[in-house]
Design an enzyme around this catalytic site. Structure first.
Site, PDB file in Angstrom:
ATOM      1  N   ASP A  45      -3.066   1.967  -1.014  1.00  0.00           N
ATOM      2  CA  ASP A  45      -3.623   0.667  -0.608  1.00  0.00           C
ATOM      3  C   ASP A  45      -3.394  -0.388  -1.690  1.00  0.00           C
ATOM      4  O   ASP A  45      -3.130  -0.059  -2.855  1.00  0.00           O
ATOM      5  CB  ASP A  45      -5.142   0.785  -0.411  1.00  0.00           C
ATOM      6  CG  ASP A  45      -5.509   1.597   0.823  1.00  0.00           C
ATOM      7  OD1 ASP A  45      -4.611   2.183   1.440  1.00  0.00           O
ATOM      8  OD2 ASP A  45      -6.712   1.632   1.149  1.00  0.00           O
ATOM      9  N   HIS A 187      -3.894   4.108  -4.906  1.00  0.00           N
ATOM     10  CA  HIS A 187      -3.512   2.698  -5.016  1.00  0.00           C
ATOM     11  C   HIS A 187      -2.255   2.587  -5.879  1.00  0.00           C
ATOM     12  O   HIS A 187      -2.270   3.086  -7.022  1.00  0.00           O
ATOM     13  CB  HIS A 187      -4.662   1.895  -5.626  1.00  0.00           C
ATOM     14  CG  HIS A 187      -5.917   1.954  -4.795  1.00  0.00           C
ATOM     15  ND1 HIS A 187      -6.773   3.030  -4.833  1.00  0.00           N
ATOM     16  CD2 HIS A 187      -6.419   1.084  -3.883  1.00  0.00           C
ATOM     17  CE1 HIS A 187      -7.759   2.825  -3.972  1.00  0.00           C
ATOM     18  NE2 HIS A 187      -7.575   1.645  -3.380  1.00  0.00           N
TER      19      HIS A 187
HETATM   20 NI    NI Z   1      -8.215  -1.912  -0.805  1.00  0.00          NI
END
Ligand code: NI
Length: 220
Positions: A45, A187
């Site tokens: 993400d 991430h």
């Molecule tokens: Ni996020």
């Protein structure tokens, strides 16, 4: 004459040994293709990040692994080439909203707009229709399900990589919690996350896991 014969025998010997070694390597590569049918998905993400997403893509390409990127619309324009590369190399690209908002705190129409704005900019760059959304903070509602045609994707293993930035910690947690069908949340914004992700791929492939994009785990 004898010297030449000796040389030829020696060469044949070298070629034979090289052939054996290559076959062994090919066998090892075959063994990585999920003999037990276990599937697992890495998801990233908040990207793309100009440095770390590129390093991640390089490492994934070397390993022949596809992952899922939930991209922020606001980061697409300054990283067009990276987003195009994701698409070209077969990774799944989904919306993580345009500006990382907590969707349930917004009016429904505004929330849908946030999701779709990211889809539009992604479609413009990749030519693909976007079909999946990961809501920031996992914040979602029934009304959002009804209001958008996208499939919402959560996760089953939260690495908290953004918090600890510790590759060893991430790797050991994931190796402990991984099971068939797991969706790992990471991430692509930190060196430690890229390092951990590639180590996770290497370790779990040896355990017979096949890394797939989330659409392969979702039967809709
Ligand atoms: Ni996020």
């Amino acid at each position: 004459m004898w010297k030449q014969k000796g040389l030829v025998i020696c060469l044949v010997g070298i070629l034979f040994v090289a052939g054996l070694w290559r076959n062994q390597r090919a066998w090892e590569a075959d063994a990585l293709v999920s003999p037990e049918g276990k599937k697992i998905a890495l998801t990233f993400d908040d990207g793309p990040h100009s440095k770390y997403t590129e390093e991640l893509l390089d490492g994934l390409k070397e390993r022949g692994v596809k992952v899922s990127f939930f991209v922020l619309g606001s980061r697409v324009v300054s990283n067009r080439e990276l987003v195009q590369r994701m698409a070209e190399e077969g990774h799944l690209i989904g919306s993580h909203t345009y500006s990382h908002v907590e969707l349930t705190q917004y009016e429904l129409t505004e929330a849908v707009c946030e999701i779709e704005q990211a889809c539009e900019v992604l479609k413009e760059v990749t030519g693909q229709e976007i079909e999946y959304v990961r809501p920031p903070y996992g914040s979602w509602s029934e009304a959002l399900t009804d209001a958008t045609s996208l499939t919402m994707v959560k996760w089953t293993i939260d690495t908290l990589d953004w918090k600890y930035k510790d590759a060893d910690r991430i790797v050991s947690q994931v190796l402990k919690e991984a099971q068939d069908g797991s969706i790992i949340l990471m991430h692509d914004r930190y060196a430690s996350s890229v390092d951990a992700a590639l180590r996770i791929v290497d370790a779990l492939q040896k355990e017979g896991y096949e890394f797939v994009t989330v659409d392969e785990l979702y039967v809709d």
